[in-house]
Scaffold this active site. Structure first.
Site, PDB file in Angstrom:
ATOM      1  N   ARG A 160     -25.092  -1.860 -30.478  1.00 34.48           N
ATOM      2  CA  ARG A 160     -26.269  -1.267 -29.840  1.00 34.48           C
ATOM      3  C   ARG A 160     -25.977  -0.847 -28.404  1.00 34.48           C
ATOM      4  O   ARG A 160     -26.624   0.067 -27.875  1.00 34.48           O
ATOM      5  CB  ARG A 160     -27.443  -2.257 -29.879  1.00 34.48           C
ATOM      6  CG  ARG A 160     -28.782  -1.620 -29.515  1.00 34.48           C
ATOM      7  CD  ARG A 160     -29.949  -2.443 -29.974  1.00 34.48           C
ATOM      8  NE  ARG A 160     -30.227  -3.571 -29.107  1.00 34.48           N
ATOM      9  CZ  ARG A 160     -31.218  -4.438 -29.325  1.00 34.48           C
ATOM     10  NH1 ARG A 160     -31.982  -4.324 -30.390  1.00 34.48           N
ATOM     11  NH2 ARG A 160     -31.424  -5.432 -28.486  1.00 34.48           N
ATOM     12  N   LYS A 175     -18.367  -8.186 -22.303  1.00 33.55           N
ATOM     13  CA  LYS A 175     -18.254  -9.639 -22.177  1.00 33.55           C
ATOM     14  C   LYS A 175     -19.172 -10.270 -23.221  1.00 33.55           C
ATOM     15  O   LYS A 175     -20.369 -10.362 -23.038  1.00 33.55           O
ATOM     16  CB  LYS A 175     -18.652 -10.071 -20.757  1.00 33.55           C
ATOM     17  CG  LYS A 175     -18.098 -11.438 -20.323  1.00 33.55           C
ATOM     18  CD  LYS A 175     -18.667 -12.609 -21.085  1.00 33.55           C
ATOM     19  CE  LYS A 175     -20.122 -12.856 -20.760  1.00 33.55           C
ATOM     20  NZ  LYS A 175     -20.659 -14.025 -21.561  1.00 33.55           N
ATOM     21  N   ALA A 177     -20.741 -13.338 -25.767  1.00 30.00           N
ATOM     22  CA  ALA A 177     -21.085 -14.744 -25.576  1.00 30.00           C
ATOM     23  C   ALA A 177     -19.919 -15.625 -25.984  1.00 30.00           C
ATOM     24  O   ALA A 177     -19.222 -15.332 -26.966  1.00 30.00           O
ATOM     25  CB  ALA A 177     -22.317 -15.097 -26.403  1.00 30.00           C
ATOM     26  N   GLY A 229     -30.019 -11.179 -22.972  1.00 28.87           N
ATOM     27  CA  GLY A 229     -29.946 -12.622 -22.803  1.00 28.87           C
ATOM     28  C   GLY A 229     -31.227 -13.155 -22.196  1.00 28.87           C
ATOM     29  O   GLY A 229     -32.285 -12.520 -22.266  1.00 28.87           O
ATOM     30  N   SER A 230     -31.135 -14.300 -21.574  1.00 20.86           N
ATOM     31  CA  SER A 230     -32.325 -14.971 -21.054  1.00 20.86           C
ATOM     32  C   SER A 230     -32.835 -14.293 -19.786  1.00 20.86           C
ATOM     33  O   SER A 230     -32.077 -13.660 -19.046  1.00 20.86           O
ATOM     34  CB  SER A 230     -32.018 -16.440 -20.756  1.00 20.86           C
ATOM     35  OG  SER A 230     -31.187 -16.549 -19.609  1.00 20.86           O
ATOM     36  N   GLU A 251     -32.455  -6.513 -21.636  1.00 14.32           N
ATOM     37  CA  GLU A 251     -33.265  -6.968 -22.773  1.00 14.32           C
ATOM     38  C   GLU A 251     -33.295  -8.478 -22.674  1.00 14.32           C
ATOM     39  O   GLU A 251     -32.326  -9.153 -22.998  1.00 14.32           O
ATOM     40  CB  GLU A 251     -32.654  -6.474 -24.087  1.00 14.32           C
ATOM     41  CG  GLU A 251     -33.622  -6.521 -25.253  1.00 14.32           C
ATOM     42  CD  GLU A 251     -33.616  -7.860 -25.949  1.00 14.32           C
ATOM     43  OE1 GLU A 251     -34.561  -8.657 -25.687  1.00 14.32           O
ATOM     44  OE2 GLU A 251     -32.706  -8.117 -26.726  1.00 14.32           O
ATOM     45  N   LEU A 252     -34.429  -9.003 -22.202  1.00 11.80           N
ATOM     46  CA  LEU A 252     -34.514 -10.405 -21.814  1.00 11.80           C
ATOM     47  C   LEU A 252     -35.351 -11.200 -22.813  1.00 11.80           C
ATOM     48  O   LEU A 252     -35.425 -10.862 -23.983  1.00 11.80           O
ATOM     49  CB  LEU A 252     -35.047 -10.493 -20.387  1.00 11.80           C
ATOM     50  CG  LEU A 252     -34.272  -9.668 -19.348  1.00 11.80           C
ATOM     51  CD1 LEU A 252     -34.919  -9.775 -17.980  1.00 11.80           C
ATOM     52  CD2 LEU A 252     -32.807 -10.083 -19.294  1.00 11.80           C
ATOM     53  N   ARG A 279     -36.247 -15.025 -39.442  1.00  9.57           N
ATOM     54  CA  ARG A 279     -35.047 -14.209 -39.311  1.00  9.57           C
ATOM     55  C   ARG A 279     -34.099 -14.891 -38.321  1.00  9.57           C
ATOM     56  O   ARG A 279     -34.497 -15.275 -37.227  1.00  9.57           O
ATOM     57  CB  ARG A 279     -35.435 -12.814 -38.813  1.00  9.57           C
ATOM     58  CG  ARG A 279     -34.276 -11.842 -38.747  1.00  9.57           C
ATOM     59  CD  ARG A 279     -34.720 -10.526 -38.158  1.00  9.57           C
ATOM     60  NE  ARG A 279     -33.644  -9.546 -38.141  1.00  9.57           N
ATOM     61  CZ  ARG A 279     -33.541  -8.572 -37.256  1.00  9.57           C
ATOM     62  NH1 ARG A 279     -34.456  -8.442 -36.302  1.00  9.57           N
ATOM     63  NH2 ARG A 279     -32.537  -7.725 -37.306  1.00  9.57           N
ATOM     64  N   CYS A 285     -35.012 -13.049 -29.907  1.00  7.54           N
ATOM     65  CA  CYS A 285     -36.000 -12.785 -28.856  1.00  7.54           C
ATOM     66  C   CYS A 285     -37.273 -12.182 -29.437  1.00  7.54           C
ATOM     67  O   CYS A 285     -38.335 -12.236 -28.824  1.00  7.54           O
ATOM     68  CB  CYS A 285     -35.406 -11.872 -27.788  1.00  7.54           C
ATOM     69  SG  CYS A 285     -34.758 -10.327 -28.437  1.00  7.54           S
ATOM     70  N   GLU A 382     -39.383 -19.810 -24.987  1.00  6.64           N
ATOM     71  CA  GLU A 382     -38.871 -19.342 -26.265  1.00  6.64           C
ATOM     72  C   GLU A 382     -38.430 -20.541 -27.095  1.00  6.64           C
ATOM     73  O   GLU A 382     -37.633 -21.362 -26.642  1.00  6.64           O
ATOM     74  CB  GLU A 382     -37.680 -18.411 -26.053  1.00  6.64           C
ATOM     75  CG  GLU A 382     -38.030 -17.002 -25.650  1.00  6.64           C
ATOM     76  CD  GLU A 382     -36.816 -16.094 -25.690  1.00  6.64           C
ATOM     77  OE1 GLU A 382     -36.761 -15.218 -26.578  1.00  6.64           O
ATOM     78  OE2 GLU A 382     -35.928 -16.251 -24.832  1.00  6.64           O
ATOM     79  N   SER A 442     -37.342  -4.057 -35.451  1.00  6.07           N
ATOM     80  CA  SER A 442     -36.052  -3.530 -35.004  1.00  6.07           C
ATOM     81  C   SER A 442     -35.548  -2.431 -35.931  1.00  6.07           C
ATOM     82  O   SER A 442     -35.524  -2.602 -37.152  1.00  6.07           O
ATOM     83  CB  SER A 442     -35.015  -4.655 -34.943  1.00  6.07           C
ATOM     84  OG  SER A 442     -35.433  -5.688 -34.097  1.00  6.07           O
TER      85      SER A 442
END
Length: 479
Positions: A160, A175, A177, A229-230, A251-252, A279, A285, A382, A442
């Site tokens: 993406r 980079k 995870a 990520g967060s 995109e948090l 899912r 998220c 979350e 999505s």
């Protein structure tokens, strides 16, 4: 069979870390070590940046059709290797093979979508209103990018971000995870096979993200950051980007409300709940976090949801018939355990699940709580696990207020058979996406992203490539 590289990918070559060693990649279903991969340090990050910067000028001039065809070939290779990629993904992050195969298809579609967008980048030409100048409007790649991806969708989050960067003519340092580097390394190998020139994509695996990424963001040569990520990490990265005004897309986190009105088709709502909640074991998220169900149907909805959740089979994702794999690690499972315990202490009623199984692996059973106190901790964080918390409401205004009472605004789910209500509530929800009578939003062809502290910018859709392009306006006097 895919032989997954375990080194860094810099300048088109597989290399060991210069100032790092190796790090273990664990199987969350067993706790066993799957592989040892290179653990990069700051020098390795700079080498990757050097390669991206050196390749940018030539890559930015590459014909759009050439970039398009590379993406299309990579799309086909990914689909040809669905089973191998799915098994690799399941091994390093736990999702069942059926879901992993679905993610492979989803990931490949980003490359196909952006292969089509690569040849549709347009500018403009016209006379300005004062009649003195003509305007020639061009588009150009933003430049070298740093892409940071999460562990929960390790292949799809890579494509993406990589897809639009390639389509726009940008070079990259990726980079991934530290929990799931193998999928990203496999993707780099596929792109090399598809003909991506050396230095366009560089992959740096590391357990020391701050040491590697901060110098790149503050150094002035990286011109774009795309991060998933967060929210807490996103805030830190935004501060690091400020010094050199790095363009960002973020995109948090999310805290998705799932709203079921009294006129909803409960069969449809339950189908949607199973997708929106379960899912990826709830580690998404976009996962439904807070279930607001109209009081008149809440008891039936909760009972039927508990029946369906309780029937799911928990086990290693590689095993046939498994519906729910392990959570990513012990810390992720402990978080869910603590949230469930807090809700029960505040008076919630446990309908199913809620007890951690014995034995190896980071498993947690699908869990349904009802009569949840609005002050429970799960309402403001979350969950990232297979737990559904059900609260009741009576009036539209009440549920909208409660749904919006969060700093996040990624997605909301709404179930009703009343079209006017559907449109009215959707317009009131402070989210970037709404699932109306569906639990899945999505899609590579749709813009993905949120508002408030859920992020900046959009990924996917027609606007996805815009994040990697700049405008240049040329004024030409009329003579």
């Amino acid at each position: 069979m895919i032989t997954t590289p375990t080194q860094l990918f810099i300048g088109g070559a597989w290399v060991d870390a210069v100032d790092g060693g190796t790090m273990a990649v664990d199987d969350p279903a067993t706790g066993e070590v799957l592989a040892q991969v290179a653990d990069a340090g700051p020098k390795d990050g700079r080498l990757a940046e050097d390669a991206a910067v050196d390749a940018q000028e030539q890559w930015g001039r590459t014909a759009p059709r050439t970039r398009s065809e590379i993406l299309r070939r990579a799309h086909e290779i990914i689909l040809d290797r669905t089973d191998e990629l799915a098994r690799l993904m399941t091994s390093e992050m736990g999702k069942p093979l059926t879901e992993a195969r679905g993610e492979v298809a989803y990931a490949a579609e980003f490359f196909r979508w952006f292969s089509e967008e690569a040849v549709r980048v347009e500018g403009g030409y016209g006379t300005l209103p004062d009649g003195r100048n003509r305007m020639l409007l061009g588009r150009r790649p933003v430049g070298p990018c740093l892409l940071i991806t999460p562990w929960n969708f390790p292949l799809a989050m890579g494509t993406r971000k990589i897809g639009p960067a390639i389509a726009a003519g940008c070079t990259m340092v990726l980079k991934p995870a530290p929990q799931t580097p193998l999928s990203s390394l496999a993707l780099a190998a596929i792109l090399k096979e598809a003909g991506l020139p050396d230095g366009v994509l560089n992959v740096v695996t590391t357990s020391r993200a701050g040491e590697v990424c901060e110098p790149l963001l503050r150094g002035g040569r990286i011109r774009k950051l795309s991060f998933t990520g967060s929210t807490a990490v996103g805030r830190l990265l935004l501060a690091q980007c400020a010094d050199t005004v790095v363009r960002t897309s973020m995109e948090l986190g999310g805290n998705a409300p799932f709203i079921v009105f009294d006129d909803a088709d409960l069969d449809v709502a339950l189908d949607g709940a199973m997708v929106a909640k379960m899912r990826n074991m709830g580690e998404a998220c976009t996962a439904a976090n807070r279930f607001f169900v109209h009081r008149s149907v809440a008891e039936e909805f909760a009972r039927r949801l508990a029946d369906r959740m309780g029937a799911l089979v928990v086990g290693p994702g590689t095993r046939d018939g498994v519906d729910v794999g392990p959570l990513i690690d012990a810390a992720g499972r402990a978080k869910v355990e603590e949230l469930v315990s807090d809700a029960l202490e505040r008076g919630a009623r446990l309908l199913v699940g809620g007890r951690t199984p014995e034995g190896p692996g980071c498993f947690y059973p699908p869990t349904v709580l009802t009569d949840v106190d609005p002050g429970s901790r799960l309402m403001e964080t979350e969950i990232f696990g297979p737990m559904a918390a059900i609260l009741t409401f009576d009036e539209e205004d009440e549920v909208v207020r409660r749904a919006n009472d969060t700093p996040w605004g990624l997605v909301g789910y709404l179930f009703t058979e009343n079209l006017d209500r559907a449109l009215r509530i959707s317009e009131c929800l402070e989210v970037g996406m709404v699932g109306l009578n569906t639990g899945l939003v999505s899609n590579p062809a749709a813009p993905f992203g949120g508002v408030k502290q859920s992020g900046l910018g959009r990924e996917g859709g027609r606007v996805g490539i815009e994040e990697f392009l700049e405008y240049q306006y040329l004024a030409i006097p009329v003579r």
